[in-house]
Design an enzyme around this catalytic site. Structure first.
Site, mmCIF file in Angstrom:
data_model
loop_
_atom_site.group_PDB
_atom_site.id
_atom_site.type_symbol
_atom_site.label_atom_id
_atom_site.label_comp_id
_atom_site.label_asym_id
_atom_site.label_seq_id
_atom_site.Cartn_x
_atom_site.Cartn_y
_atom_site.Cartn_z
ATOM 1 N N HIS A 52 27.829 -8.265 -57.658
ATOM 2 C CA HIS A 52 27.503 -8.184 -59.089
ATOM 3 C C HIS A 52 27.724 -9.501 -59.842
ATOM 4 O O HIS A 52 27.321 -9.629 -60.995
ATOM 5 C CB HIS A 52 28.294 -7.074 -59.775
HETATM 6 C C1 UD1 Z 1 31.632 -7.664 -66.056
HETATM 7 C C2 UD1 Z 1 32.665 -8.773 -66.114
HETATM 8 C C3 UD1 Z 1 33.248 -9.032 -64.728
HETATM 9 C C4 UD1 Z 1 33.692 -7.722 -64.064
HETATM 10 C C5 UD1 Z 1 32.522 -6.750 -64.060
HETATM 11 C C6 UD1 Z 1 32.812 -5.429 -63.401
HETATM 12 C C7 UD1 Z 1 32.275 -10.461 -67.856
HETATM 13 C C8 UD1 Z 1 31.817 -11.836 -68.128
HETATM 14 N N1 UD1 Z 1 32.097 -10.008 -66.586
HETATM 15 O O1 UD1 Z 1 30.500 -8.135 -65.323
HETATM 16 O O2 UD1 Z 1 34.344 -9.918 -64.839
HETATM 17 O O3 UD1 Z 1 34.103 -7.988 -62.729
HETATM 18 O O4 UD1 Z 1 32.134 -6.523 -65.425
HETATM 19 O O5 UD1 Z 1 31.642 -4.650 -63.278
HETATM 20 O O6 UD1 Z 1 32.793 -9.809 -68.730
HETATM 21 N N2 UD1 Z 1 24.733 -3.045 -67.475
HETATM 22 C C9 UD1 Z 1 24.187 -1.779 -67.512
HETATM 23 N N3 UD1 Z 1 25.016 -0.727 -67.744
HETATM 24 C C10 UD1 Z 1 26.334 -0.867 -67.985
HETATM 25 C C11 UD1 Z 1 26.875 -2.176 -67.947
HETATM 26 C C12 UD1 Z 1 26.069 -3.242 -67.694
HETATM 27 O O7 UD1 Z 1 23.013 -1.573 -67.302
HETATM 28 O O8 UD1 Z 1 27.034 0.138 -68.192
HETATM 29 C C13 UD1 Z 1 23.865 -4.190 -67.143
HETATM 30 C C14 UD1 Z 1 23.268 -4.880 -68.333
HETATM 31 O O9 UD1 Z 1 21.933 -5.190 -68.007
HETATM 32 C C15 UD1 Z 1 24.055 -6.168 -68.443
HETATM 33 C C16 UD1 Z 1 24.470 -6.434 -66.993
HETATM 34 O O10 UD1 Z 1 24.586 -5.136 -66.404
HETATM 35 O O11 UD1 Z 1 23.321 -7.208 -68.987
HETATM 36 C C17 UD1 Z 1 25.762 -7.163 -66.872
HETATM 37 O O12 UD1 Z 1 26.794 -6.505 -67.603
HETATM 38 P P1 UD1 Z 1 28.014 -7.377 -68.230
HETATM 39 O O13 UD1 Z 1 28.903 -6.465 -68.955
HETATM 40 O O14 UD1 Z 1 27.458 -8.533 -68.941
HETATM 41 O O15 UD1 Z 1 28.753 -8.004 -66.987
HETATM 42 P P2 UD1 Z 1 29.069 -7.488 -65.536
HETATM 43 O O16 UD1 Z 1 28.134 -8.145 -64.601
HETATM 44 O O17 UD1 Z 1 29.167 -5.987 -65.466
#
Ligand code: UD1
Length: 360
Positions: A205
């Site tokens: 991820h």
């Molecule tokens: C975040 C944390 C990371 C942690 C990880 C666990 C930051 C910078 N990164 O990364 O340290 O290890 O969480 O999972 O804070 N999305 C969904 N549904 C959700 C959540 C996210 O569809 O419930 C998608 C969205 O398109 C989003 C992407 O996932 O843009 C990334 O989500 P984001 O919260 O930015 O970071 P993670 O990659 O989850």
């Protein structure tokens, strides 16, 4: 003592659940929970609250996803309102996500003391958003709860010695507390027709892997080539990048089993019975060690260097052949030493906070 806990992403729900229980068992402490809404899908958020019996958040900010600036900016605006309203004695933060960063910036501007759980970790790679979040949060924190000696040394190198405590790792509290129950309660191994040691568990991820088509392709090709079935719970970010880069063919191979993100009990069950774990997650590297399952880390550096030194974790990067060769040569180390404390991290943290406020 009024504590405002700020959480927002999946690993933070796991880390917060044990400490929240401990805080709430003490009548001199009050906890108010803010969920930023960084993770919002049911299988990334609500299910963790239910399963871990984490109290319903007092405030839900619903910030959702977006660029780092947008996501963090929205959190800053809303967290300021909540902190001014609640006026906590301490803001309690976990790990290294954008929710952690927003919590530390807001609290420090309002002169509210900050306690940081999982402090002192460094990858020494500032292109990772998590590294920036950790550095800033550590430098703004008043209590720095470190999982390992390496973390303490990292802080020392940056001139931080005051308020630093070696507490062990809070995720170990959760693993010890839930492991047996998870194995009994989860039916995931049957559902996926998996048995002990006959599959690999993989997760990807990190932005550095998912957002770079070359790296992502290289990892997925390795999953096709290893000698056992790969179970891959797909993070929403990874799913969307696979679609964007037209990589769906790479995961349609019969040797890769794609599943939705797993809840904590299923994850513990699948992880504990795997032959090995291949991951770019920080938390899962540690959990692999705690469950005594060999790990292959799909990154160029790791914060959990002691697991590598102990021979249980292999820092391999993303080159297909390198991953395949490492998997082939994998052996279970004969020795295992506990590296992350004794499972009493939440108690240690509560005791330290109470003492600081002259409450015991
Ligand atoms: C975040 C944390 C990371 C942690 C990880 C666990 C930051 C910078 N990164 O990364 O340290 O290890 O969480 O999972 O804070 N999305 C969904 N549904 C959700 C959540 C996210 O569809 O419930 C998608 C969205 O398109 C989003 C992407 O996932 O843009 C990334 O989500 P984001 O919260 O930015 O970071 P993670 O990659 O989850």
């Amino acid at each position: 003592m009024k504590i405002l806990t700020v959480i927002g992403a999946r690993p933070q729900f796991i880390k917060a659940c044990m400490l929240s229980r401990m805080i709430r068992s003490d009548s001199k402490m009050e906890e108010i929970i803010v969920h930023t809404g960084q993770h919002y899908d049911d299988n990334m958020s609500a299910i963790f609250f239910n399963q871990l019996k984490l109290p319903k958040p007092d405030y839900y900010l619903g910030v959702g996803s977006g660029s780092h600036g947008k996501q963090t900016g929205k959190m800053l605006m809303d967290l300021e309102k909540v902190m001014l309203l609640v006026r906590p004695d301490i803001v309690l933060l976990y790990g290294d996500t954008n929710s952690t960063l927003a919590g530390s910036l807001t609290a420090s501007k309002l002169h509210i003391p900050i306690a940081h759980v999982e402090s002192g970790l460094r990858s020494f790679n500032k292109s990772m958003p998590e590294e920036i979040n950790r550095i800033v949060t550590d430098h703004l924190s008043d209590w720095l709860f470190c999982p390992s000696n390496t973390a303490i040394e990292n802080l020392k190198r940056e001139g931080i010695e005051k308020g630093v405590y070696l507490t062990g790792d809070i995720m170990y509290d959760a693993v010890l507390h839930f492991k047996h129950h998870a194995l009994k309660q989860s039916s995931i191994l049957n559902e996926l027709s998996l048995s002990k040691n006959n599959y690999y568990l993989a997760t990807i991820h990190r932005g550095e892997n998912t957002d770079d088509p070359e790296r992502l392709k290289s990892i997925l090709e390795a999953f096709q080539k290893v000698n056992m079935e790969v179970v891959l719970p797909l993070h929403p970010r990874t799913k969307s990048k696979i679609n964007q880069f037209n990589f769906t063919d790479f995961i349609s191979s019969s040797s890769i089993k794609i599943v939705e993100p797993l809840h904590y009990f299923d994850m513990l069950a699948v992880a504990s019975q795997a032959n090995a774990i291949l991951t770019d997650s920080g938390g899962l590297q540690k959990e692999a060690y705690m469950l005594q399952v060999p790990c292959i880390t799909l990154r160029d550096e790791t914060e959990w260097v002691e697991t590598v030194m102990a021979g249980w974790n292999h820092l391999v990067g993303t080159d297909t052949q390198q991953i395949v060769n490492t998997v082939k040569a994998l052996q279970v180390p004969k020795e295992y030493v506990p590296l992350f404390g004794d499972g009493s991290t939440s108690k240690k943290i509560v005791d330290i906070l109470m003492k600081s406020f002259g409450e015991n």
